[in-house]
Design an enzyme around this catalytic site. Structure first.
Site, short mmCIF file in Angstrom:
data_model
loop_
_atom_site.label_atom_id
_atom_site.label_comp_id
_atom_site.label_asym_id
_atom_site.label_seq_id
_atom_site.Cartn_x
_atom_site.Cartn_y
_atom_site.Cartn_z
N LYS A 116 1.64 19.62 29.28
CA LYS A 116 2.26 18.84 30.33
C LYS A 116 3.86 19.49 30.86
O LYS A 116 4.13 19.17 32.42
CB LYS A 116 2.69 17.34 30.00
CG LYS A 116 1.17 16.67 29.87
CD LYS A 116 1.65 15.00 29.45
CE LYS A 116 0.29 14.26 29.37
NZ LYS A 116 -0.73 14.68 28.57
N GLU A 200 9.10 11.11 31.56
CA GLU A 200 8.88 11.09 32.97
C GLU A 200 9.60 9.82 33.10
O GLU A 200 9.48 8.79 32.27
CB GLU A 200 7.61 11.07 33.07
CG GLU A 200 6.75 12.42 33.12
CD GLU A 200 5.42 12.42 33.65
OE1 GLU A 200 5.07 13.45 33.79
OE2 GLU A 200 4.84 11.36 33.67
N HIS A 235 -2.74 2.89 27.68
CA HIS A 235 -3.12 4.27 28.25
C HIS A 235 -4.38 4.79 28.08
O HIS A 235 -4.47 5.98 28.50
CB HIS A 235 -2.11 5.20 27.77
CG HIS A 235 -0.61 4.81 27.70
ND1 HIS A 235 0.02 4.22 28.86
CD2 HIS A 235 0.27 4.36 26.67
CE1 HIS A 235 1.30 3.83 28.71
NE2 HIS A 235 1.32 3.86 27.33
N ARG A 292 -11.84 19.77 32.42
CA ARG A 292 -13.28 19.87 31.50
C ARG A 292 -14.01 18.60 32.56
O ARG A 292 -13.35 18.13 33.42
CB ARG A 292 -12.97 19.24 30.36
CG ARG A 292 -12.00 17.84 30.19
CD ARG A 292 -12.32 17.36 28.89
NE ARG A 292 -11.00 16.40 28.72
CZ ARG A 292 -11.07 15.15 28.95
NH1 ARG A 292 -12.01 14.45 29.81
NH2 ARG A 292 -9.97 14.40 28.75
#
Length: 652
Positions: A116, A200, A235, A292
């Site tokens: 990330k 973030e 999430h 993917r």
């Protein structure tokens, strides 16, 4: 030309890949763990190779064993599915070094997008909008705490190598940060073997919208519309749909072009998904790229009419993409839900056990992607998803109606599922209006009384008594039997009830305290009762296993045990102080010691199962007496972990 495909995965995705590969003329090879020896994907492949014991580290994550299976069978290409090794750049590289074709992107793209931190930097350089945050080289606890002061709260902690919500924490204040860093690192290490974190700025109540992209070896890249995955729990995606009810044609074009830009920037090839957060003003921000095939790819297939696995195999063979951007058309609406063996009334804890009966609904516009069938065992070793249930319609309302009906008509006996919970989500007015954000489930269902344990109604008790009275024989009823009255004692999940059952001819009258209910048996077949209830004919499915009876009727499913002839036994219930494992798993943390004072609801043990952390809590206030849980222990569901003694018990 590639000829033989090995699928380095299990369950529904392995079955789904095998289906397309066979249709295109490939020979197929399944790999399986010892626990999956009789699995559906093993049965459907042309050949199969055992690659190790049940534990994923020794089987489905064992790259050497998978490559050896390819060598033994002469497979010339490997499809990784999703999860497991699908986004492991080392595995992609090893496949290539073995002289085989990896049905996926180049290892460099996997490695870049698997971080990330690095992917955000790359996207900033490519001009793709990103969420403000901290993705520096120094990811120590002290540096993260210092960076958080500049970013301001609320913020998100994320595992740099993560996905699926693991290693992710919403932090709303400075006082919560240190403990959440500890828990996020622990979960990230357990799930990915890497505890690096980024921070973030939290986008409050956003939409989670992702773009399906495809690129080939010839420099072509396209996007195939978007999927809205905003309905999430912890999430993790619960509902996915295409197209998004929130996205305008202008926004779709802007996001699609940004996603293609992201794919080209990392030299991408094959299927990929670029995920964005979209705020209420329709500003969008890069979240991550999944290198993917996604779990939710069927909704894209249904609205585009394209087989994305077939596209993957075309690209792997070096052929150009079959369609240009202007040729891709969207038709109708599709919604997908993930049917899990889990218990919404007990915090969505995963369930294990035998699927005595699993019968997916049938009908126009319905699709079930599954890797299980009746008689299979839901194992604690793997994700407990039973099936993806997908409905297509000419419009969103038609797709919703079909999906609700599909969930209601699907029969699952043997394990508790989230089937009714999913149906209620799809029927909810907020979801129906297309207004669900990532906060939807928490807001709509946080204190929903229907998620609490529900006692059986007198109507359901009467039907249970009816099915039990008939027994397992093929008799057609009691028409020739003399009228009888008998007591019956049933153990439902949350209660024990005593009934008085009277049947005469085809009629059955059940009394429970002051409540009475009458049913009339119309007919009986194996696994199916037809009754007349208040003048209305109803059908009821049932399955009997020993003393346990599973039933589905009136829009609900439930299970009872006939304990009429069993001696009374004490049961551990709420407030007993007996702290038990809620599922099979591993103890990864013990937060108390013997002699500690604890409050009701306090977390005593952290249990890791199904790739997630689950807190095990005290059901009453008291003193920790016996503590049997030890970090690293493997435990079974129901195993005693600790004993919380009341003040009186501790004193004695």
């Amino acid at each position: 030309m590639l000829k033989k495909l090995l699928i380095a995965n299990r369950g529904e995705i392995a079955v789904r890949v095998i289906r397309t590969a066979k249709a295109l003329g490939y020979r197929t090879v399944a790999v399986y763990s010892e626990a999956d020896a009789n699995a559906l994907h093993v049965e459907q492949a042309d050949e199969a190779v055992c690659i190790g014991p049940a534990q994923v580290a020794a089987s489905y994550l064992n790259a050497d064993a998978i490559l050896d299976a390819a060598r033994k069978t002469g497979a010339d290409c490997i499809h990784p599915g999703y999860g497991f090794l699908s986004e492991n750049s080392g595995f992609a590289k090893a496949v290539k070094q073995a002289g085989l074709t990896f049905v996926g992107p180049p290892e460099n793209a996997i490695e870049l997008m698997g971080s990330k931190r690095r992917s955000k930097i790359a996207m900033q350089e490519a001009g793709v909008p990103v969420v403000p945050g901290y993705e520096g080289n120094n990811a120590s606890d002290d540096e993260l705490i210092a960076a958080a002061q500049d970013i301001d709260y609320p913020l998100m902690l994320k595992a740099s190598a993560g996905g699926g919500g693991r290693g992710m924490r919403l932090v709303e204040s400075e006082s919560e940060l240190a403990n959440n860093i500890k828990r996020a690192r622990s979960e990230a290490k357990q799930a990915f073997g890497d505890d690096e974190l980024i921070i973030e700025k939290a986008v409050i109540e956003p939409r989670h919208v992702e773009i399906q992209v495809f690129a080939d070896h010839h420099g072509n890249a396209v996007y195939l519309g978007e999927r809205d995955c905003s309905v999430q729990r912890r999430h993790q995606k619960v509902v996915e749909e295409a197209p998004s009810p929130f996205v305008t044609p202008e926004l779709r074009k802007a996001m699609g072009e940004a996603a293609v830009k992201a794919a080209l920037a990392c030299g991408y090839e094959g299927a990929g998904t670029v995920e964005f957060l979209v705020d209420k003003d329709r500003n969008f921000y890069f979240l991550e790229m999944n290198t993917r095939l996604q779990v939710e790819h069927p909704v894209t297939e249904l609205i585009t009419g394209q087989d994305l696995v077939a596209w993957q195999l075309m690209v792997a063979e070096g052929r150009p993409l079959p369609l240009a951007q202007d040729d891709i058309q969207l038709n109708g609406h599709a919604i997908e839900v993930r049917l899990y063996a889990e218990d919404p009334a007990s915090g969505f804890t995963p369930q294990t056990g035998t699927l005595h009966q699993f019968t997916p609904a049938e009908g126009e516009g319905l699709r079930f992607d599954t890797g299980v069938r009746s008689g299979d065992v839901v194992s604690p070793h793997y994700d407990p998803m039973l099936a993806k249930v997908i409905a297509w319609g000419q419009n969103r309302d038609e797709a919703r109606r079909r999906l609700i009906r599909a969930l209601e008509d699907t029969t699952v006996f043997g394990v508790t599922t989230n089937r009714h919970f999913l149906s209620r989500i799809i029927a909810d007015d907020t979801f129906g209006a297309g207004e669900a954000t990532t906060a939807f489930l928490q807001q709509a269902f946080k204190n929903d009384p229907s998620l609490a344990p529900q006692p059986l109604t007198i109507r359901e008790l009467a039907l249970s008594a009816c099915a039990l009275s008939l027994g397992q024989s093929a008799q057609k009823g009691w028409s020739n039997a003399p009228a009888t009255v008998m007591p019956m004692k049933l153990e439902a999940r949350y209660e024990t009830v005593e009934l008085l059952v009277r049947h005469s001819g085809h009629k059955l009258l059940v009394a429970h305290g002051e409540e009475h209910y009458e049913l009339q048996l119309q007919s009986q077949e194996p696994g199916l009762l037809c009754i007349i209830d208040n003048g209305v004919r109803q059908r009821c499915q049932y399955y009997r296993s020993g003393d346990s009876l599973y039933l589905q009727a009136f829009g609900r499913s439930w299970c009872v045990r006939d304990i009429t002839h069993q001696p009374a036994q004490g049961a551990l219930g709420t407030g007993s102080g007996k702290v038990q494992a809620t599922m099979d798993g591993a103890i990864i943390d013990v937060l108390v010691a013997e002699g500690d004072q604890v409050e009701q609801g306090q977390t005593l043990v952290i249990l890791e199962a199904m790739k997630m952390e689950h807190p095990v809590k005290a059901d009453r206030r008291g003193t920790v007496g016996q503590l049997l849980a030890r970090k690293g222990d493997q435990v079974k569901r129901g195993q005693l972990l600790a004993d919380v003694q009341s003040t009186e018990e501790a004193a004695s």
